[in-house]
Design an enzyme around this catalytic site. Sequence first.
Site, short mmCIF file in Angstrom:
data_model
loop_
_atom_site.label_atom_id
_atom_site.label_comp_id
_atom_site.label_asym_id
_atom_site.label_seq_id
_atom_site.Cartn_x
_atom_site.Cartn_y
_atom_site.Cartn_z
N PHE A 47 0.87 -1.19 0.00
CA PHE A 47 0.00 0.00 0.00
C PHE A 47 0.90 1.24 0.00
O PHE A 47 1.86 1.32 0.77
CB PHE A 47 -0.88 -0.02 1.25
CG PHE A 47 -1.97 1.00 1.23
CD1 PHE A 47 -3.19 0.74 0.63
CD2 PHE A 47 -1.78 2.24 1.82
CE1 PHE A 47 -4.21 1.69 0.62
CE2 PHE A 47 -2.79 3.20 1.81
CZ PHE A 47 -4.00 2.92 1.21
N ASP A 62 1.52 -5.37 8.52
CA ASP A 62 0.40 -4.44 8.43
C ASP A 62 -0.88 -5.27 8.28
O ASP A 62 -1.00 -6.06 7.33
CB ASP A 62 0.61 -3.51 7.23
CG ASP A 62 -0.45 -2.42 7.13
OD1 ASP A 62 -1.59 -2.67 7.60
OD2 ASP A 62 -0.16 -1.35 6.58
N TYR A 122 -10.89 1.25 10.85
CA TYR A 122 -12.09 1.75 10.15
C TYR A 122 -12.50 0.83 9.01
O TYR A 122 -13.49 1.08 8.36
CB TYR A 122 -11.86 3.18 9.62
CG TYR A 122 -10.57 3.39 8.87
CD1 TYR A 122 -10.44 2.97 7.55
CD2 TYR A 122 -9.48 4.00 9.48
CE1 TYR A 122 -9.25 3.15 6.87
CE2 TYR A 122 -8.29 4.18 8.80
CZ TYR A 122 -8.18 3.75 7.49
OH TYR A 122 -6.99 3.91 6.82
N LYS A 123 -11.73 -0.26 8.77
CA LYS A 123 -12.11 -1.19 7.71
C LYS A 123 -12.98 -2.29 8.32
O LYS A 123 -14.11 -2.01 8.72
CB LYS A 123 -10.85 -1.71 7.03
CG LYS A 123 -10.12 -0.59 6.27
CD LYS A 123 -8.78 -0.96 5.66
CE LYS A 123 -8.19 0.24 4.95
NZ LYS A 123 -6.76 0.08 4.63
N ARG A 153 -13.05 -3.52 -7.02
CA ARG A 153 -12.69 -4.27 -5.82
C ARG A 153 -13.95 -4.53 -4.99
O ARG A 153 -14.73 -3.62 -4.72
CB ARG A 153 -11.67 -3.48 -5.00
CG ARG A 153 -11.03 -4.29 -3.90
CD ARG A 153 -9.94 -3.48 -3.23
NE ARG A 153 -10.48 -2.32 -2.53
CZ ARG A 153 -9.84 -1.67 -1.55
NH1 ARG A 153 -8.64 -2.05 -1.19
NH2 ARG A 153 -10.38 -0.62 -0.97
C1 LIG Z 1 -5.93 1.33 4.53
C2 LIG Z 1 -4.47 1.10 4.63
C3 LIG Z 1 -3.62 2.05 5.21
C4 LIG Z 1 -4.15 3.37 5.68
O1 LIG Z 1 -3.22 4.08 6.45
P1 LIG Z 1 -3.72 5.30 7.35
O2 LIG Z 1 -2.47 5.89 7.87
O3 LIG Z 1 -4.60 4.71 8.43
O4 LIG Z 1 -4.48 6.22 6.48
C5 LIG Z 1 -2.28 1.72 5.34
N1 LIG Z 1 -1.79 0.54 4.90
C6 LIG Z 1 -2.59 -0.37 4.30
C7 LIG Z 1 -2.00 -1.66 3.83
C8 LIG Z 1 -3.94 -0.11 4.13
O5 LIG Z 1 -4.72 -0.99 3.51
#
Ligand SMILES: *Cc1c(COP(=O)(O)O)cnc(C)c1O
Length: 413
Positions: free
Chosen positions: A128, A199, A224-225, A372
Amino acid sequence: MNMINKVFSAEQLDNKDPLALKVEAFSLPDDTIYLDGNSLGPLPKSAEARASEVVKQQWGQDLITSWNKHQWISLPQLVGDKIGNLIGAKNGQVICCDSISINLFKVLSAALKMRPERKVIATTRDNFPTDIYMVQGLLELLGDEYSVRYIDESNIGAQLSDDIAVLMLTQVNFRTGLKLDMQSITALAHDRNILTLWDLAHSAGAFPVCLDDCDVDFAVGCTYKYLNGGPGAPAFIYVAGRHQSQYKQPLSGWMGHSAPFSFSPDYAPDSTVKQNLCGTPGVIGMSILDAALDVFEGVSLKAIDEKSKKLQAFFIAEAKRAGVLDYFSLVSPPIDVRGSQLALAHDEAYAICQAWIAEGVIADFRAPNILRIGFAPLYLSFTNLEKAVQTLSDIMVEKRYENATFQQRQSVT
Ligand SMILES: *Cc1c(COP(=O)(O)O)cnc(C)c1O
């Protein structure tokens, strides 16, 4: 059309679904089928009630006494342990704070300090973006001595070498859904004395995660997911108990001090995972998350995982039956190495997604060409999926995505 006979109807599958009643725990809009809980979980009724309680009573009436009276000061640990229950971490190893991005900075900095003779952070190129960006920013601060090494998601063990300090991986690829084997990869890293940082953005709340049993060193994740904590809800950090006495992160704010209310001019880090706290926690958001996590009470992650696999298999079977998969290429890996999501590739994926949303089916688009679909078993039914596939079929047959309004890109996709 390819006519594959259904073994069970959607109604039959819903009738024997042990999680079917959990949908009652959520405030979902009527006439919406939500396939995006992997991006922003919906509103649990418990969270709605707590939002009002924390604002009106705790803040409005009890004012500053709430720090003690309603345990605001302990929320990061209380919520951290609650999250720990869902990711296989015994109490005292998870703290709720900040965002994944900020937490990555803290953990990476601390991990590098624990391997001073090594100067390489390894991660996947397909990670990500914020995970990679945070590494790039940290390297800028550290100077030329340090570097990042991009490795491939396949055969990770063969790409590990003794100059790597930290291996930072996201367990489930946000685009394809590919799920890495946490246990074996962590063991391979440890063979070379490499620290692991996982992560869990697309893992926590979606299937069983066993951080302690996999001997993971560090982990981060958002809430939040699949954890339904609300937009911008605070994230979390896991620091394995065995590392906490050596762990030293650089954002040395007062809430990570061993005695914040002594107001000493000298920083003395807390010796537990609490050292990851920096400034004052966002109490309202964290309280809402605390209440949202209660929907997991009495539900096993194994049951969630089993239903997710059934939902995904049903979706694919329906999509084949309705001819939808003749239009897309399914770019997700097989179910045994996949998280709780599917990726369908199509050049018009953005507009298709918009056309689907216009019909009340919410999924999302990930650049460059992925539609997705997230499967959140706490509130999704087989009947929902049957309808969603039928709608998608109509959109494809009628080429509704060619409509100009669906081609217009919005700022968040
Ligand atoms: C959603 C997501 C994030 C989001 O990071 P924030 O700092 O909370 O905005 C980070 N890494 C991955 C792999 C994600 O899917």
